[in-house]
Design a protein around this motif. Structure first.
Motif, PDB file in Angstrom:
ATOM      1  N   ASP A 154       0.844  -1.202   0.000  1.00  0.00           N
ATOM      2  CA  ASP A 154       0.000   0.000   0.000  1.00  0.00           C
ATOM      3  C   ASP A 154       0.880   1.253   0.000  1.00  0.00           C
ATOM      4  OD1 ASP A 154      -1.611   2.177   0.625  1.00  0.00           O
ATOM      5  OD2 ASP A 154      -2.908   1.035   1.958  1.00  0.00           O
ATOM      6  N   PRO A 155       0.822   2.059  -1.083  1.00  0.00           N
ATOM      7  CA  PRO A 155       1.707   3.238  -1.159  1.00  0.00           C
ATOM      8  C   PRO A 155       1.472   4.250  -0.039  1.00  0.00           C
ATOM      9  CG  PRO A 155       0.181   3.162  -3.034  1.00  0.00           C
ATOM     10  CD  PRO A 155       0.051   1.870  -2.318  1.00  0.00           C
ATOM     11  N   GLU A 156       0.249   4.319   0.480  1.00  0.00           N
ATOM     12  CA  GLU A 156      -0.011   5.269   1.583  1.00  0.00           C
ATOM     13  C   GLU A 156       0.711   4.836   2.859  1.00  0.00           C
ATOM     14  OE1 GLU A 156      -4.089   6.362   2.007  1.00  0.00           O
ATOM     15  OE2 GLU A 156      -4.244   7.033  -0.067  1.00  0.00           O
ATOM     16  N   LEU A 157       0.724   3.532   3.101  1.00  0.00           N
ATOM     17  CA  LEU A 157       1.449   3.020   4.283  1.00  0.00           C
ATOM     18  C   LEU A 157       2.959   3.176   4.098  1.00  0.00           C
ATOM     19  CD1 LEU A 157      -0.537  -0.263   5.084  1.00  0.00           C
ATOM     20  CD2 LEU A 157      -0.721   1.957   6.204  1.00  0.00           C
ATOM     21  N   ILE A 158       3.412   2.978   2.860  1.00  0.00           N
ATOM     22  CA  ILE A 158       4.847   3.172   2.562  1.00  0.00           C
ATOM     23  C   ILE A 158       5.214   4.638   2.827  1.00  0.00           C
ATOM     24  CG2 ILE A 158       6.587   3.192   0.720  1.00  0.00           C
ATOM     25  CD1 ILE A 158       5.039   0.811  -0.559  1.00  0.00           C
ATOM     26  N   HIS A 159       4.336   5.549   2.411  1.00  0.00           N
ATOM     27  CA  HIS A 159       4.580   6.982   2.612  1.00  0.00           C
ATOM     28  C   HIS A 159       4.660   7.308   4.103  1.00  0.00           C
ATOM     29  CE1 HIS A 159       3.190  11.281   2.893  1.00  0.00           C
ATOM     30  NE2 HIS A 159       4.255  11.379   2.130  1.00  0.00           N
ATOM     31  N   GLU A 160       3.732   6.753   4.882  1.00  0.00           N
ATOM     32  CA  GLU A 160       3.735   6.985   6.344  1.00  0.00           C
ATOM     33  C   GLU A 160       5.064   6.567   6.950  1.00  0.00           C
ATOM     34  OE1 GLU A 160       0.502   5.144   8.592  1.00  0.00           O
ATOM     35  OE2 GLU A 160      -0.921   6.061   7.191  1.00  0.00           O
ATOM     36  N   LYS A 161       5.564   5.438   6.496  1.00  0.00           N
ATOM     37  CA  LYS A 161       6.795   4.889   7.088  1.00  0.00           C
ATOM     38  C   LYS A 161       8.045   5.653   6.648  1.00  0.00           C
ATOM     39  CE  LYS A 161       9.378   0.570   7.427  1.00  0.00           C
ATOM     40  NZ  LYS A 161       9.432  -0.853   7.111  1.00  0.00           N
ATOM     41  N   TYR A 162       8.089   6.089   5.380  1.00  0.00           N
ATOM     42  CA  TYR A 162       9.339   6.624   4.819  1.00  0.00           C
ATOM     43  C   TYR A 162       9.327   8.128   4.533  1.00  0.00           C
ATOM     44  CZ  TYR A 162      10.996   1.841   4.042  1.00  0.00           C
ATOM     45  OH  TYR A 162      11.418   0.542   4.209  1.00  0.00           O
ATOM     46  N   GLU A 163       8.223   8.832   4.870  1.00  0.00           N
ATOM     47  CA  GLU A 163       8.141  10.235   4.412  1.00  0.00           C
ATOM     48  C   GLU A 163       9.277  11.112   4.929  1.00  0.00           C
ATOM     49  OE1 GLU A 163       4.747  12.530   5.699  1.00  0.00           O
ATOM     50  OE2 GLU A 163       4.376  11.133   7.336  1.00  0.00           O
TER      51      GLU A 163
END
Length: 202
Positions: A154-163
């Motif tokens: 999920d790109p949104e979860l990836i964003h949360e983790k790596y932003e």
């Protein structure tokens, strides 16, 4: 920053934004035809070092892989035999990483390894980025800390983790859970060293 780009018809304005980030030595997370991956301009040594530090990779000991737009300028980055070229031509674009001996055009950070992985994913977003950047993009899969799920889809979860660690995450839809098939082409006795999504026909 999370940027939505549609694989069927990538928006050039959004693509240009990402190109600027890459040219400035920035780090991006993007979809491929397999799992989401992290990358940078493969010829920007400082950016490559940044990713290696972040992922705890020693570039002298780990195999580094790059994404090319197609096979037309492959000989700039790798030494490829006729047999290996024919094999790659049959399977690319597609979910494969082909390991080849490095050539003289790659920065020293790769040359100490003597080998480089080559990918041409079947994904319009990342191929368009490589084409417009004019350089290959270093690629390393985004792993999950979960023991059960190896890759976050999920790109949104990836964003949360790596932003806080990367400059942009591209939302190109849900990713896959199976990585690419890795094929050793350093000799003409081709060998699958990791079976992934791609089915190799020799």
């Amino acid at each position: 920053m999370l940027v939505k780009i549609y694989p069927e018809n990538p928006n050039l304005r959004e693509i240009d934004k990402v190109i600027e980030i890459l040219r400035d030595g920035g780090l991006i997370i993007y979809p491929t035809d397999t799992v989401y991956a992290m990358g940078c301009d493969a010829l920007n040594v400082r950016a490559v070092e940044k990713i290696c530090r972040m992922k705890g990779i020693n570039p002298q000991k780990s195999n580094l892989s790059i994404i090319c737009y197609d096979l037309s300028n492959l000989s700039e980055y790798a030494k490829v035999s006729n047999a290996a070229f024919k094999l790659m031509k049959r399977h690319l674009p597609g979910p494969f990483t082909f390991i080849l001996p490095t050539s003289s055009e790659l920065p020293k950070i790769y040359k100490n390894r003597k080998e480089v992985g080559i990918r041409v994913p079947d994904n319009n977003i990342i191929r368009e980025l490589v084409k417009l950047l004019g350089n290959p993009i270093l690629t390393t899969s985004v792993h999950d800390d979960d023991d059960v799920i190896e890759y976050t889809t999920d790109p949104e979860l990836i964003h949360e983790k790596y932003e806080s660690e990367v400059d942009v995450v591209i939302d190109g839809g849900y990713g896959e859970t199976v990585a690419s098939t890795v094929v050793d082409c350093t000799t003409d006795a081709f060998e699958i060293i990791r079976q992934g999504k791609g089915e190799l026909s020799l």
